[in-house]
Design a protein around this motif. Structure first.
Motif, short mmCIF file in Angstrom:
data_model
loop_
_atom_site.label_atom_id
_atom_site.label_comp_id
_atom_site.label_asym_id
_atom_site.label_seq_id
_atom_site.Cartn_x
_atom_site.Cartn_y
_atom_site.Cartn_z
N GLU A 54 0.15 -14.73 -10.75
CA GLU A 54 -0.93 -14.84 -9.52
C GLU A 54 -2.10 -15.70 -10.02
OE1 GLU A 54 0.07 -12.10 -11.12
OE2 GLU A 54 1.59 -11.08 -9.54
N TRP A 100 -6.42 -3.84 -7.77
CA TRP A 100 -6.50 -5.45 -7.08
C TRP A 100 -5.59 -5.77 -6.18
CZ3 TRP A 100 -10.67 -8.57 -6.31
CH2 TRP A 100 -10.29 -10.02 -6.06
N ALA A 101 -4.48 -5.90 -6.72
CA ALA A 101 -3.18 -6.37 -6.02
C ALA A 101 -2.84 -5.42 -4.82
CB ALA A 101 -2.01 -6.44 -6.98
N HIS A 102 -2.72 -4.16 -5.11
CA HIS A 102 -2.44 -3.12 -4.02
C HIS A 102 -3.51 -3.23 -2.79
CE1 HIS A 102 -2.42 0.81 -2.08
NE2 HIS A 102 -1.07 0.58 -2.21
N VAL A 145 -4.90 -12.46 -3.62
CA VAL A 145 -4.84 -11.77 -5.03
C VAL A 145 -5.27 -12.93 -6.10
CG1 VAL A 145 -2.28 -12.57 -5.33
CG2 VAL A 145 -3.30 -10.22 -6.10
N SER A 146 -5.09 -14.09 -5.73
CA SER A 146 -5.36 -15.23 -6.84
C SER A 146 -6.77 -15.54 -6.82
CB SER A 146 -4.39 -16.28 -6.64
OG SER A 146 -4.60 -16.93 -5.55
N GLU A 153 -2.59 -6.33 -0.40
CA GLU A 153 -1.65 -6.03 0.16
C GLU A 153 -2.21 -5.18 1.35
OE1 GLU A 153 1.39 -7.02 0.60
OE2 GLU A 153 1.71 -8.36 -1.38
N VAL A 201 2.83 -4.00 -12.89
CA VAL A 201 2.17 -4.68 -11.90
C VAL A 201 2.07 -3.86 -10.47
CG1 VAL A 201 2.35 -6.72 -13.07
CG2 VAL A 201 3.75 -6.45 -11.21
N GLU A 202 2.64 -2.90 -10.31
CA GLU A 202 2.84 -2.07 -9.02
C GLU A 202 2.34 -0.83 -9.15
OE1 GLU A 202 3.88 -3.79 -6.29
OE2 GLU A 202 4.96 -5.21 -7.24
N HIS A 241 -1.39 -12.11 -16.32
CA HIS A 241 -1.16 -12.04 -14.87
C HIS A 241 -0.91 -13.53 -14.44
CE1 HIS A 241 -2.87 -7.88 -15.28
NE2 HIS A 241 -1.51 -7.64 -14.63
N PRO A 261 -2.55 -10.83 1.08
CA PRO A 261 -1.91 -11.06 -0.21
C PRO A 261 -2.05 -12.11 -0.88
CG PRO A 261 -0.40 -11.11 1.40
CD PRO A 261 -1.53 -10.64 2.38
N TRP A 296 -5.77 -4.21 -12.42
CA TRP A 296 -5.07 -5.46 -11.64
C TRP A 296 -4.14 -4.77 -10.60
CZ3 TRP A 296 -5.23 -10.31 -10.67
CH2 TRP A 296 -4.07 -10.82 -9.97
#
Length: 370
Positions: free
Chosen positions: A338, A250-252, A263-264, A255, A120-121, A335, A260, A247
């Motif tokens: 989140e 999206w998550a990066h 993200v949800s 941030e 996920v990173e 996911h 952050p 994803w």
């Protein structure tokens, strides 16, 4: 009293007897048929269709298109007219009924248990600077800072949905173009230390602030890898699926933007320029039902806002059963940390103008709900 003539009945008497027998047998036969039909009225399944017309006729079109190892040989829609395409297409292997069946499976996944994805990173895709060639994760991820406007043909949709323009749109390029070592099976002692790149490619527009993403181009490693490679399925990078790649972007970006918590808040997922024959075929059939006339190959022309199908509609279920629907389910159910139990509210299909060679350009919008 009749008399025998040379041991036979008189010709006239014989003819009269034949006529009488014919009418008697007809009456008896008709009575038997009438009795049989009357006896079967209590069980309509036993009644010949030609004798008693069904109260409700469900239109059915038969089309010889296999689905995998099974032959789902008919397309049916119980309401309205029979508007399905009657043209057999050699490039299509998915029928309407098979798509609906797969869609029901996906609905089951959305209502079932969910597990968090392993990767996920961004560091699961992009290796640290200085990693030796062939020893990293194999992905290159870039952002085009001078192109923050979504495709021009999406501007009406973005305006209607109040999705912002400008620097909040991030245009990302992710390509699996480097040798890598993080295969699924790299713990085997005889496994080579590096694999050749698959050249999988994902282009996306990400707007976390407005809860929207556009899958602009999606060519997964599994799609791009040379299928002549022995056991090629075991030689894919760990991050391979569209749901994981999107994803991670999206998550990066959440941030990166300093938000952050957003993200949800994913709400809209667009699929741009759909070219997969099976998906286009199902979209055409869904449009045909809406328009009440056949929509043949490349002839779906409904511009934005197109046609919107909500959960519970057969057309929603069939579209969910395409690979473009399954990928959305993949993203949601992997996911959970989140997105929780976020699900799908509706799917919108629409088209933009193409050219003489490609025909209309097909698009999807999946609208999510908490």
């Amino acid at each position: 009293m009749p008399r025998l003539v040379s041991g036979r009945l008189s010709p006239f008497i014989a003819l009269a007897a034949c006529i009488i027998l014919f009418f008697v047998s007809t009456i008896i036969t008709d009575r038997k048929v009438s009795v049989n039909i009357q006896a079967a009225v209590g069980d309509r399944a036993a009644v010949p269709v030609a004798v008693i017309k069904p109260e409700i006729e469900a239109p059915v079109t038969k089309i010889a298109i296999p689905f995998g190892n099974k032959a789902a040989t008919h397309l049916s829609y119980p309401k309205g007219g029979n508007y399905f395409s009657r043209v057999k297409r050699d490039d299509v292997t998915l029928t309407w009924d098979a798509a609906k069946a797969q869609g029901l499976i996906q609905l089951g996944r959305l209502s079932g248990a969910r597990t968090e994805a392993t990767y996920v990173e961004l560091t699961d895709m992009v290796s640290p600077e200085g990693t030796p060639d062939g020893q990293g994760n194999g992905w290159t991820v870039l952002e085009f800072e001078d192109d923050s406007t979504v495709p021009r043909d999406y501007l009406p949709a973005f305006q209607d949905l109040d999705i912002s323009q400008g620097p909040e749109n991030h245009y990302r390029y992710a390509r699996q173009e480097l040798k890598f070592s993080n295969c699924y099976w790299n713990d085997l002692t005889d496994w080579p230390s590096e694999q050749d790149p698959t050249y999988g490619l994902f282009l996306s527009y990400i707007n976390v602030q407005s809860g929207a993403m556009v899958a602009y181009a999606s060519y997964s490693p599994a799609f791009k890898i040379d299928k002549a490679i022995p056991d090629w399925k075991t030689k894919l990078p760990r991050v391979s699926r569209m749901s994981d790649v999107l994803w991670i972007q999206w998550a990066h970006i959440a941030e990166q933007d300093g938000t952050p918590e957003k993200v949800s808040q994913l709400e809209y997922i667009f699929r741009y320029d759909i070219v997969t024959p099976n998906t286009k075929f199902i979209m055409e059939q869904a449009a045909a039902i809406e328009e009440e006339e056949p929509v043949e190959e490349g002839e779906f022309e409904a511009e934005w806002p197109g046609y919107d199908f909500k959960l519970g509609d057969d057309r929603f279920t069939a579209l969910l059963g395409t690979v473009h629907g399954i990928s959305i389910v993949d993203l949601l159910v992997t996911h959970v940390n989140e997105l929780g139990t976020k699900s799908i509210k509706s799917v919108t299909i629409f088209a933009t103008e193409g050219n003489a060679e490609t025909g209309e350009v097909y698009h999807m919008l999946w609208t999510l709900t908490d």
